[in-house]
Design a protein around this motif. Structure first.
Motif, PDB file in Angstrom:
ATOM      1  N   GLY A 108      63.179 -47.428 -15.716  1.00 53.51           N
ATOM      2  CA  GLY A 108      63.325 -46.017 -16.063  1.00 53.51           C
ATOM      3  C   GLY A 108      61.995 -45.304 -16.176  1.00 53.51           C
ATOM      4  O   GLY A 108      61.824 -44.444 -17.026  1.00 53.51           O
ATOM      5  N   THR A 109      61.042 -45.653 -15.299  1.00 52.18           N
ATOM      6  CA  THR A 109      59.704 -45.083 -15.403  1.00 52.18           C
ATOM      7  C   THR A 109      59.286 -44.361 -14.124  1.00 52.18           C
ATOM      8  O   THR A 109      59.692 -44.720 -13.025  1.00 52.18           O
ATOM      9  CB  THR A 109      58.655 -46.165 -15.730  1.00 52.18           C
ATOM     10  OG1 THR A 109      58.711 -47.196 -14.744  1.00 52.18           O
ATOM     11  CG2 THR A 109      58.896 -46.776 -17.102  1.00 52.18           C
ATOM     12  N   PHE A 110      58.436 -43.351 -14.327  1.00 51.11           N
ATOM     13  CA  PHE A 110      57.807 -42.655 -13.215  1.00 51.11           C
ATOM     14  C   PHE A 110      56.424 -42.221 -13.656  1.00 51.11           C
ATOM     15  O   PHE A 110      56.070 -42.299 -14.832  1.00 51.11           O
ATOM     16  CB  PHE A 110      58.665 -41.478 -12.702  1.00 51.11           C
ATOM     17  CG  PHE A 110      58.924 -40.370 -13.678  1.00 51.11           C
ATOM     18  CD1 PHE A 110      58.216 -39.177 -13.604  1.00 51.11           C
ATOM     19  CD2 PHE A 110      59.891 -40.482 -14.663  1.00 51.11           C
ATOM     20  CE1 PHE A 110      58.465 -38.132 -14.485  1.00 51.11           C
ATOM     21  CE2 PHE A 110      60.153 -39.447 -15.541  1.00 51.11           C
ATOM     22  CZ  PHE A 110      59.435 -38.266 -15.458  1.00 51.11           C
ATOM     23  N   ARG A 111      55.596 -41.801 -12.692  1.00 49.60           N
ATOM     24  CA  ARG A 111      54.198 -41.459 -12.949  1.00 49.60           C
ATOM     25  C   ARG A 111      53.848 -40.102 -12.369  1.00 49.60           C
ATOM     26  O   ARG A 111      54.433 -39.660 -11.390  1.00 49.60           O
ATOM     27  CB  ARG A 111      53.255 -42.481 -12.301  1.00 49.60           C
ATOM     28  CG  ARG A 111      53.483 -43.919 -12.677  1.00 49.60           C
ATOM     29  CD  ARG A 111      53.004 -44.178 -14.088  1.00 49.60           C
ATOM     30  NE  ARG A 111      53.106 -45.581 -14.426  1.00 49.60           N
ATOM     31  CZ  ARG A 111      54.133 -46.140 -15.061  1.00 49.60           C
ATOM     32  NH1 ARG A 111      55.165 -45.408 -15.396  1.00 49.60           N
ATOM     33  NH2 ARG A 111      54.140 -47.413 -15.356  1.00 49.60           N
ATOM     34  N   ARG A 112      52.827 -39.490 -12.971  1.00 54.21           N
ATOM     35  CA  ARG A 112      52.236 -38.240 -12.481  1.00 54.21           C
ATOM     36  C   ARG A 112      50.741 -38.469 -12.361  1.00 54.21           C
ATOM     37  O   ARG A 112      50.115 -38.968 -13.288  1.00 54.21           O
ATOM     38  CB  ARG A 112      52.521 -37.111 -13.481  1.00 54.21           C
ATOM     39  CG  ARG A 112      51.933 -35.782 -13.091  1.00 54.21           C
ATOM     40  CD  ARG A 112      52.265 -34.731 -14.175  1.00 54.21           C
ATOM     41  NE  ARG A 112      51.721 -33.455 -13.815  1.00 54.21           N
ATOM     42  CZ  ARG A 112      50.471 -33.068 -14.072  1.00 54.21           C
ATOM     43  NH1 ARG A 112      49.643 -33.869 -14.710  1.00 54.21           N
ATOM     44  NH2 ARG A 112      50.048 -31.886 -13.680  1.00 54.21           N
ATOM     45  N   ILE A 113      50.167 -38.121 -11.214  1.00 52.94           N
ATOM     46  CA  ILE A 113      48.727 -38.255 -11.000  1.00 52.94           C
ATOM     47  C   ILE A 113      48.185 -36.860 -10.731  1.00 52.94           C
ATOM     48  O   ILE A 113      48.566 -36.213  -9.754  1.00 52.94           O
ATOM     49  CB  ILE A 113      48.414 -39.195  -9.823  1.00 52.94           C
ATOM     50  CG1 ILE A 113      49.033 -40.565 -10.073  1.00 52.94           C
ATOM     51  CG2 ILE A 113      46.902 -39.306  -9.616  1.00 52.94           C
ATOM     52  CD1 ILE A 113      48.946 -41.515  -8.897  1.00 52.94           C
TER      53      ILE A 113
END
Length: 172
Positions: free
Chosen positions: A61-66
């Protein structure tokens, strides 16, 4: 954005980064305790976002922002349905949709039969540091290997790989 090029390296659980103008490649590893299998990379107005699919054991259930400076913000979904989602694809609310600037995430059983095929909509705070709202809806055809999202002003569509189905979620 910054003119940098990013590509997901799902089998290596890394993100390939090629900065402009040097062209020197680097890999950004995704630690297993924070997710696995980066996929669904999309560019936003001020950042790059990517979903983490997970492994055969399940999703995280994870996501990332760069952001433009290469800073990574990590997000974890918290609703009971989504906290172990295998996230495969992302899409933004369309401009002038009346819904704000939300982010849609597609949870898929493509990597594990232990996760739900679902659609999740989140909104981030103005600083993009945390999730301020989260709504999840399970697709009616589970284990269908949900694959892609299309967000329009009035509906969200999800394609499925193992059924001849296009799921539609109408917005109220």
């Amino acid at each position: 954005m910054s003119g940098e090029f990013y590509a997901s390296q799902d089998k290596a659980s890394s993100l390939l980064r090629i900065p402009f103008p040097s062209g020197r490649t680097t890999q950004i590893a995704i630690p297993p305790e924070r997710g696995a299998t980066p996929v669904g990379v999309i560019a936003g107005l001020d950042a790059l976002l990517m979903a983490l699919l997970g492994t055969e054991e399940g999703g995280t259930g994870t996501f990332r922002r760069i952001d433009e400076q290469g800073r990574i913000t990590r997000y974890r979904l918290s609703s009971p349905m989504a906290r172990t989602a295998g996230l495969l694809h992302l899409a933004f609310d369309p401009p002038k949709s009346g819904r704000g600037r939300g982010l849609w995430l597609l949870g898929s059983s493509i990597v594990s039969d232990r996760v739900l095929d679902l659609i999740v909509r989140v909104e981030l705070d103005r600083s993009h540091r945390r999730i301020v709202s989260e709504d999840a809806v399970a697709l009616p055809t589970q284990l269908s290997k949900a694959h892609r999202l299309l967000v329009t002003r009035r509906s969200v569509f999800a394609t499925e790989m193992h059924t001849p189905t296009l799921a539609q979620l109408d917005s109220a």
